[in-house]
Design a protein around this motif. Structure first.
Motif, mmCIF file in Angstrom:
data_model
loop_
_atom_site.group_PDB
_atom_site.id
_atom_site.type_symbol
_atom_site.label_atom_id
_atom_site.label_comp_id
_atom_site.label_asym_id
_atom_site.label_seq_id
_atom_site.Cartn_x
_atom_site.Cartn_y
_atom_site.Cartn_z
ATOM 1 N N HIS A 145 0.828 -1.206 0.000
ATOM 2 C CA HIS A 145 0.000 0.000 0.000
ATOM 3 C C HIS A 145 0.862 1.255 0.000
ATOM 4 O O HIS A 145 2.061 1.194 0.265
ATOM 5 C CB HIS A 145 -1.024 -0.004 1.149
ATOM 6 C CG HIS A 145 -0.440 0.129 2.541
ATOM 7 N ND1 HIS A 145 -0.720 -0.749 3.563
ATOM 8 C CD2 HIS A 145 0.373 1.062 3.104
ATOM 9 C CE1 HIS A 145 -0.092 -0.375 4.672
ATOM 10 N NE2 HIS A 145 0.574 0.727 4.423
ATOM 11 N N HIS A 198 -5.990 -1.993 3.141
ATOM 12 C CA HIS A 198 -5.968 -0.769 2.335
ATOM 13 C C HIS A 198 -4.836 -0.837 1.321
ATOM 14 O O HIS A 198 -3.750 -1.309 1.623
ATOM 15 C CB HIS A 198 -5.880 0.501 3.184
ATOM 16 C CG HIS A 198 -4.759 0.552 4.172
ATOM 17 N ND1 HIS A 198 -4.808 -0.028 5.424
ATOM 18 C CD2 HIS A 198 -3.533 1.130 4.099
ATOM 19 C CE1 HIS A 198 -3.690 0.206 6.074
ATOM 20 N NE2 HIS A 198 -2.885 0.899 5.304
ATOM 21 N N HIS A 213 4.322 7.214 2.899
ATOM 22 C CA HIS A 213 5.131 5.996 2.897
ATOM 23 C C HIS A 213 4.576 4.983 1.910
ATOM 24 O O HIS A 213 3.430 5.114 1.455
ATOM 25 C CB HIS A 213 5.266 5.378 4.297
ATOM 26 C CG HIS A 213 4.030 4.729 4.841
ATOM 27 N ND1 HIS A 213 3.199 5.322 5.749
ATOM 28 C CD2 HIS A 213 3.478 3.508 4.603
ATOM 29 C CE1 HIS A 213 2.195 4.506 6.048
ATOM 30 N NE2 HIS A 213 2.332 3.401 5.373
ATOM 31 N N TYR A 254 9.297 1.303 10.188
ATOM 32 C CA TYR A 254 9.423 2.259 9.091
ATOM 33 C C TYR A 254 10.881 2.674 8.969
ATOM 34 O O TYR A 254 11.537 2.965 9.973
ATOM 35 C CB TYR A 254 8.579 3.513 9.349
ATOM 36 C CG TYR A 254 7.084 3.314 9.272
ATOM 37 C CD1 TYR A 254 6.403 2.541 10.215
ATOM 38 C CD2 TYR A 254 6.342 3.920 8.267
ATOM 39 C CE1 TYR A 254 5.033 2.375 10.152
ATOM 40 C CE2 TYR A 254 4.961 3.768 8.198
ATOM 41 C CZ TYR A 254 4.313 2.992 9.138
ATOM 42 O OH TYR A 254 2.951 2.838 9.079
ATOM 43 N N GLU A 264 7.468 1.314 4.869
ATOM 44 C CA GLU A 264 7.015 0.457 5.962
ATOM 45 C C GLU A 264 7.274 -0.981 5.520
ATOM 46 O O GLU A 264 6.891 -1.375 4.419
ATOM 47 C CB GLU A 264 5.520 0.682 6.213
ATOM 48 C CG GLU A 264 4.945 -0.216 7.301
ATOM 49 C CD GLU A 264 3.428 -0.040 7.489
ATOM 50 O OE1 GLU A 264 2.785 0.653 6.677
ATOM 51 O OE2 GLU A 264 2.901 -0.625 8.454
HETATM 52 FE FE LIG Z 1 1.176 1.757 6.232
#
Ligand SMILES: [Fe+2]
Length: 296
Positions: A145, A198, A213, A254, A264
């Motif tokens: 994502h 997501h 990110h 991260y 990430e």
């Molecule tokens: Fe994320």
């Protein structure tokens, strides 16, 4: 819903060498570019999931979304054109570079560069990580994502992604950043027609690179932990310590990647059956961990 997944991301970079090192030696992807004019990072059976091209600044230049087929692809292009969005049809050679049948590019209301394509050709060569990462969790859930700036009018950008593009609402996070006088932020998490919680989120935050990110998901916690070791060994800056997110359950950390672009690296991401799903509202991002240190 006709957007299948986030299929690829293209970056512009001032330092291809750093990307090659980060991509292959830290993340564990294959560089299949074939020469040193670009970096093409392969993490599964797709020809690449991340393409890095030379440029005079470090930023995202395209978020590539896969459409279910040609009919859906053409229908979306017609809809965007009729609503006044500027469309650029990709040339044959650009489509060949992306290994897709055809694509078009446009810009979302917040200024994020988008591409939509259909029919990507698999190269059918095995993924063999140069440093032994077992696998990345991709397939029909796409590459992972991205979180992008939602612009001044977050709700207008949200309406574009849901009402026009047809992405579904997953979670609406409203939270107070820690620290005195720190702002409240809102992040809207959206899913495509696959089980990943997501594929895209839009946040009430700016980002000079255009990306808040990008997330890549590994098979298990050992792979994530070994990547964390490589980040420390390479003296790359962490942007957040290990932690587990509430909404997508991702166990991750991260790292500040090339050109200041945060990645990430996670595992254990929630996979959702959307049939009876009710979008959630959250007020905290994490069950534990993820102590953030934002780069200057
Ligand atoms: Fe994320």
């Amino acid at each position: 819903m006709t957007i299948s997944c986030l299929g690829y991301v293209i970056f512009s970079s001032t330092d291809l060498k750093d990307w090659r090192h980060f991509g292959t030696q830290v993340v564990g992807a294959m560089d299949v570019a074939g020469d040193d004019t670009c970096v093409a990072l392969k993490i599964d059976q797709q020809p690449f999931r991340i393409l890095v091209e030379p440029g005079d600044a470090d930023h995202v230049s395209a978020l590539g979304f896969e459409m279910a087929g040609e009919i859906e692809f053409s229908a979306l292009r017609d809809r965007l054109e009729s609503e006044g969005f500027a469309i650029r049809n990709g040339s044959d050679s650009e489509a060949r570079n992306r290994a897709v049948k055809a694509f078009f590019a446009t810009i979302d209301p917040a200024g994020n560069p988008l591409e939509f394509y259909y029919s990507r050709v698999l190269d059918q060569t095995a993924f063999l990580s140069p440093i032994g990462v077992k696998s990345f969790v991709t397939g029909d859930m796409g590459l992972g994502h991205v979180v992008v700036p939602g612009g001044e009018d977050l709700e207008g950008t949200y309406a574009f992604y849901t009402a026009v593009l047809g992405l579904g609402d997953s979670d609406d996070l409203n939270m107070q950043l820690p620290g005195e006088n720190a702002p409240a932020i809102r992040v809207r998490f959206l899913h495509a027609a696959n089980a990943r919680h997501h594929s895209l989120a839009i946040a009430s935050l700016p980002s000079p690179s255009g990306l808040i990110h990008a997330m890549l998901e590994m098979e298990d916690f050992d792979d994530v932990g070994r990547c964390h070791d490589r980040v420390l060994a390479a003296k790359r800056q962490l942007m957040a310590s290990l932690g587990r997110h509430c909404n997508d359950n991702m166990l991750s950390f991260y790292v500040v990647g090339p050109g200041g672009i945060p990645f990430e690296i996670g595992c254990d991401g929630l996979q959702v059956d959307w049939t009876n799903f009710e979008p959630t509202k959250s007020s905290v991002p994490d069950h534990w961990g993820h102590a953030y240190q934002f780069p200057a």
